[in-house]
Design a protein around this motif. Structure first.
Motif, PDB file in Angstrom:
ATOM      1  N   GLY A  20       0.828  -1.206   0.000  1.00 15.80           N
ATOM      2  CA  GLY A  20       0.000   0.000   0.000  1.00 15.80           C
ATOM      3  C   GLY A  20       0.864   1.259   0.000  1.00 15.80           C
ATOM      4  O   GLY A  20       0.655   2.177  -0.805  1.00 15.80           O
ATOM      5  N   ALA A  21       1.867   1.267   0.873  1.00 13.84           N
ATOM      6  CA  ALA A  21       2.751   2.434   0.978  1.00 13.84           C
ATOM      7  C   ALA A  21       3.540   2.617  -0.317  1.00 13.84           C
ATOM      8  O   ALA A  21       3.741   3.745  -0.778  1.00 13.84           O
ATOM      9  CB  ALA A  21       3.701   2.252   2.154  1.00 13.84           C
ATOM     10  N   ALA A  22       3.958   1.504  -0.923  1.00 13.48           N
ATOM     11  CA  ALA A  22       4.751   1.603  -2.156  1.00 13.48           C
ATOM     12  C   ALA A  22       3.908   2.176  -3.300  1.00 13.48           C
ATOM     13  O   ALA A  22       4.395   2.986  -4.098  1.00 13.48           O
ATOM     14  CB  ALA A  22       5.302   0.230  -2.536  1.00 13.48           C
ATOM     15  N   VAL A  23       2.634   1.751  -3.372  1.00 12.69           N
ATOM     16  CA  VAL A  23       1.745   2.281  -4.420  1.00 12.69           C
ATOM     17  C   VAL A  23       1.552   3.780  -4.190  1.00 12.69           C
ATOM     18  O   VAL A  23       1.632   4.588  -5.119  1.00 12.69           O
ATOM     19  CB  VAL A  23       0.382   1.545  -4.425  1.00 12.69           C
ATOM     20  CG1 VAL A  23      -0.609   2.237  -5.353  1.00 12.69           C
ATOM     21  CG2 VAL A  23       0.565   0.096  -4.850  1.00 12.69           C
ATOM     22  N   GLN A  24       1.323   4.144  -2.921  1.00 15.77           N
ATOM     23  CA  GLN A  24       1.129   5.564  -2.605  1.00 15.77           C
ATOM     24  C   GLN A  24       2.369   6.379  -2.965  1.00 15.77           C
ATOM     25  O   GLN A  24       2.265   7.461  -3.543  1.00 15.77           O
ATOM     26  CB  GLN A  24       0.791   5.716  -1.112  1.00 15.77           C
ATOM     27  CG  GLN A  24       0.295   7.097  -0.740  1.00 15.77           C
ATOM     28  CD  GLN A  24      -0.929   7.538  -1.559  1.00 15.77           C
ATOM     29  OE1 GLN A  24      -1.942   6.851  -1.600  1.00 15.77           O
ATOM     30  NE2 GLN A  24      -0.828   8.670  -2.268  1.00 15.77           N
ATOM     31  N   LEU A  37      -0.753  -0.017 -12.410  1.00 18.07           N
ATOM     32  CA  LEU A  37      -1.560  -1.233 -12.499  1.00 18.07           C
ATOM     33  C   LEU A  37      -0.980  -2.192 -13.549  1.00 18.07           C
ATOM     34  O   LEU A  37      -0.713  -3.362 -13.264  1.00 18.07           O
ATOM     35  CB  LEU A  37      -3.009  -0.868 -12.857  1.00 18.07           C
ATOM     36  CG  LEU A  37      -3.951  -2.045 -13.040  1.00 18.07           C
ATOM     37  CD1 LEU A  37      -4.210  -2.752 -11.714  1.00 18.07           C
ATOM     38  CD2 LEU A  37      -5.285  -1.584 -13.629  1.00 18.07           C
ATOM     39  N   ASN A  38      -0.794  -1.669 -14.756  1.00 20.09           N
ATOM     40  CA  ASN A  38      -0.409  -2.552 -15.864  1.00 20.09           C
ATOM     41  C   ASN A  38       1.021  -3.066 -15.749  1.00 20.09           C
ATOM     42  O   ASN A  38       1.270  -4.264 -15.850  1.00 20.09           O
ATOM     43  CB  ASN A  38      -0.603  -1.833 -17.209  1.00 20.09           C
ATOM     44  CG  ASN A  38      -2.077  -1.600 -17.485  1.00 20.09           C
ATOM     45  OD1 ASN A  38      -2.915  -2.424 -17.128  1.00 20.09           O
ATOM     46  ND2 ASN A  38      -2.401  -0.474 -18.084  1.00 20.09           N
ATOM     47  N   LYS A  39       1.954  -2.129 -15.541  1.00 25.04           N
ATOM     48  CA  LYS A  39       3.367  -2.551 -15.499  1.00 25.04           C
ATOM     49  C   LYS A  39       3.745  -3.106 -14.128  1.00 25.04           C
ATOM     50  O   LYS A  39       4.419  -4.123 -14.035  1.00 25.04           O
ATOM     51  CB  LYS A  39       4.280  -1.370 -15.834  1.00 25.04           C
ATOM     52  CG  LYS A  39       4.165  -0.933 -17.279  1.00 25.04           C
ATOM     53  CD  LYS A  39       5.322  -0.030 -17.657  1.00 25.04           C
ATOM     54  CE  LYS A  39       5.189   0.430 -19.097  1.00 25.04           C
ATOM     55  NZ  LYS A  39       5.849   1.713 -19.342  1.00 25.04           N
ATOM     56  N   LYS A  71      -4.370  -5.713  -2.253  1.00 26.93           N
ATOM     57  CA  LYS A  71      -4.089  -4.588  -1.332  1.00 26.93           C
ATOM     58  C   LYS A  71      -3.635  -3.361  -2.113  1.00 26.93           C
ATOM     59  O   LYS A  71      -4.024  -2.236  -1.822  1.00 26.93           O
ATOM     60  CB  LYS A  71      -2.985  -4.985  -0.335  1.00 26.93           C
ATOM     61  CG  LYS A  71      -3.445  -5.948   0.715  1.00 26.93           C
ATOM     62  CD  LYS A  71      -3.973  -5.183   1.925  1.00 26.93           C
ATOM     63  CE  LYS A  71      -4.584  -6.123   2.928  1.00 26.93           C
ATOM     64  NZ  LYS A  71      -5.622  -5.529   3.730  1.00 26.93           N
ATOM     65  N   GLY A  72      -2.790  -3.602  -3.094  1.00 30.05           N
ATOM     66  CA  GLY A  72      -2.297  -2.496  -3.915  1.00 30.05           C
ATOM     67  C   GLY A  72      -3.406  -1.842  -4.707  1.00 30.05           C
ATOM     68  O   GLY A  72      -3.471  -0.610  -4.823  1.00 30.05           O
ATOM     69  N   VAL A  73      -4.307  -2.663  -5.250  1.00 27.77           N
ATOM     70  CA  VAL A  73      -5.417  -2.132  -6.066  1.00 27.77           C
ATOM     71  C   VAL A  73      -6.327  -1.244  -5.207  1.00 27.77           C
ATOM     72  O   VAL A  73      -6.837  -0.236  -5.679  1.00 27.77           O
ATOM     73  CB  VAL A  73      -6.210  -3.277  -6.742  1.00 27.77           C
ATOM     74  CG1 VAL A  73      -7.493  -2.763  -7.367  1.00 27.77           C
ATOM     75  CG2 VAL A  73      -5.353  -3.969  -7.807  1.00 27.77           C
ATOM     76  N   ASP A 102     -10.102 -14.165  -9.325  1.00 26.00           N
ATOM     77  CA  ASP A 102     -11.011 -13.004  -9.314  1.00 26.00           C
ATOM     78  C   ASP A 102     -10.353 -11.651  -9.517  1.00 26.00           C
ATOM     79  O   ASP A 102     -11.035 -10.625  -9.559  1.00 26.00           O
ATOM     80  CB  ASP A 102     -11.853 -12.976  -8.027  1.00 26.00           C
ATOM     81  CG  ASP A 102     -11.040 -12.682  -6.772  1.00 26.00           C
ATOM     82  OD1 ASP A 102      -9.801 -12.617  -6.854  1.00 26.00           O
ATOM     83  OD2 ASP A 102     -11.662 -12.514  -5.707  1.00 26.00           O
ATOM     84  N   ILE A 103      -9.040 -11.607  -9.667  1.00 24.73           N
ATOM     85  CA  ILE A 103      -8.390 -10.286  -9.750  1.00 24.73           C
ATOM     86  C   ILE A 103      -8.789  -9.570 -11.046  1.00 24.73           C
ATOM     87  O   ILE A 103      -9.167  -8.396 -11.030  1.00 24.73           O
ATOM     88  CB  ILE A 103      -6.861 -10.422  -9.632  1.00 24.73           C
ATOM     89  CG1 ILE A 103      -6.518 -10.942  -8.226  1.00 24.73           C
ATOM     90  CG2 ILE A 103      -6.185  -9.077  -9.882  1.00 24.73           C
ATOM     91  CD1 ILE A 103      -5.055 -11.150  -7.976  1.00 24.73           C
ATOM     92  N   GLY A 104      -8.729 -10.294 -12.167  1.00 25.94           N
ATOM     93  CA  GLY A 104      -9.107  -9.683 -13.449  1.00 25.94           C
ATOM     94  C   GLY A 104     -10.573  -9.286 -13.456  1.00 25.94           C
ATOM     95  O   GLY A 104     -10.938  -8.177 -13.867  1.00 25.94           O
ATOM     96  N   LYS A 105     -11.408 -10.189 -12.931  1.00 23.71           N
ATOM     97  CA  LYS A 105     -12.851  -9.889 -12.842  1.00 23.71           C
ATOM     98  C   LYS A 105     -13.098  -8.660 -11.974  1.00 23.71           C
ATOM     99  O   LYS A 105     -13.911  -7.789 -12.319  1.00 23.71           O
ATOM    100  CB  LYS A 105     -13.568 -11.132 -12.286  1.00 23.71           C
ATOM    101  CG  LYS A 105     -15.061 -11.078 -12.177  1.00 23.71           C
ATOM    102  CD  LYS A 105     -15.541 -10.610 -10.825  1.00 23.71           C
ATOM    103  CE  LYS A 105     -15.172 -11.539  -9.691  1.00 23.71           C
ATOM    104  NZ  LYS A 105     -15.371 -10.899  -8.365  1.00 23.71           N
ATOM    105  N   ASN A 106     -12.380  -8.562 -10.866  1.00 26.29           N
ATOM    106  CA  ASN A 106     -12.537  -7.391  -9.984  1.00 26.29           C
ATOM    107  C   ASN A 106     -12.120  -6.103 -10.690  1.00 26.29           C
ATOM    108  O   ASN A 106     -12.735  -5.050 -10.501  1.00 26.29           O
ATOM    109  CB  ASN A 106     -11.693  -7.543  -8.710  1.00 26.29           C
ATOM    110  CG  ASN A 106     -12.194  -8.662  -7.820  1.00 26.29           C
ATOM    111  OD1 ASN A 106     -13.287  -9.181  -8.022  1.00 26.29           O
ATOM    112  ND2 ASN A 106     -11.395  -9.059  -6.851  1.00 26.29           N
TER     113      ASN A 106
END
Ligand code: B1M
Length: 211
Positions: A20-24, A37-39, A71-73, A102-106
């Motif tokens: 979470g912190a890394a995404v932020q 998200l993609n890379k 968590k990252g999403v 379910d990740i792609g579906k989500n």
């Protein structure tokens, strides 16, 4: 970009507490949310899948990588979504029977929501009858979306679409399919209205189909 590489590495290693912190940090450093998200995340899951295929890791490691990605999403979601929820109508979505991915579906559900649909998410391992029952309880639904991630659940996707195609409400809805092993040719063969390769194009296609 360094921020995206950090996100990538944390997903591969399944570091849910740190992601979470890394995404932020990546966002704060000016990285584009779609690129993170993609890379950073989907790219990392591809590496996880490769490692699994090569016998370097096993199901538990895939599972913890998936948990880290989720968590990252969560942190990324507000930066990908654009509001206006529900204005385009209802969409029913689920991963077909026998399939637990379910990740792609989500992501498809999230992009649809951000495009303006109200999404009814049936989760994973959804029996084909459940799609029908949910439509019957929500007859204002415009699109039914089915995801399948395994070659072994492609027949389940086919059965689900066949049931929808034989329903008396078929002309009221559009049926969209997707997932890594699915192709346009397969979608045509089973009688779906649309196939798209990724979540962003699924949302775009849904908007076209609903209007
Ligand atoms: Co699984 N798994 N897995 N797995 N898993 C794959 C899919 C696999 C390719 C790995 C590999 O071998 N390289 C392989 C399938 C091989 C095949 O079918 N030919 C595989 C396997 C074999 C299995 C098991 C059978 C392993 C076992 O038990 N021996 C088992 C099956 C369980 C079951 O479902 N019954 C299994 C289990 C799991 C976990 C539960 C551990 C976990 C899932 C956790 C979860 O989802 N909550 C898992 C994971 C994480 C993966 C990989 C590594 C990552 C999947 C993922 O989330 N990708 C995966 C390898 C890979 O994909 N590279 C793998 C990221 C996600 C964003 O991509 O879901 O493709 P994806 O979604 C994309 C597009 O496909 C598209 O949009 C998204 C991108 O924007 N999309 C749609 C998806 N749905 C759409 C619907 C649409 C439109 C677009 O319209 C309706």
């Amino acid at each position: 970009m360094a921020g995206i590489q950090e996100v990538y590495d944390l997903v591969v290693k399944g570091k849910s507490k740190l992601i979470g912190a890394a995404v932020q940090e990546a966002l704060d450093a000016g990285c584009d949310a779609a690129e993170i998200l993609n890379k950073g995340m989907i790219g990392a899951m591809d590496e996880v899948g490769e490692k699994f295929k090569n016998g370097e890791i096993f199901v538990p490691e895939m599972l913890i990588a998936a948990k880290a990605m989720k968590k990252g999403v969560e942190v990324l979601k507000p930066h990908l979504a654009s509001g206006d929820q529900g204005a385009l109508g209802k969409v029913i979505i689920g991963t077909v029977a026998g399939d637990l991915h379910d990740i792609g579906k989500n992501l498809v559900a999230m992009m649809m929501e951000s495009t303006g649909f109200e999404v009814i998410d049936l989760g994973v391992d959804v029996p084909k009858e459940k799609f029908v029952e949910t439509y019957q309880a929500n007859p204002d639904t415009k699109i039914i979306c089915c995801s399948a991630l395994l070659t072994t659940t492609m027949p389940s996707l086919k059965d689900t679409v066949a049931l929808l195609n034989s329903s008396d409400f078929r002309s009221n809805i559009k049926v969209m399919v997707g997932g890594a092993p699915i192709t346009q040719a397969f979608a045509d063969e089973i009688g779906a209205d649309a196939y798209t390769e990724d979540a962003a194009s699924a949302a775009q296609k849904a908007k076209e189909l609903a209007s």
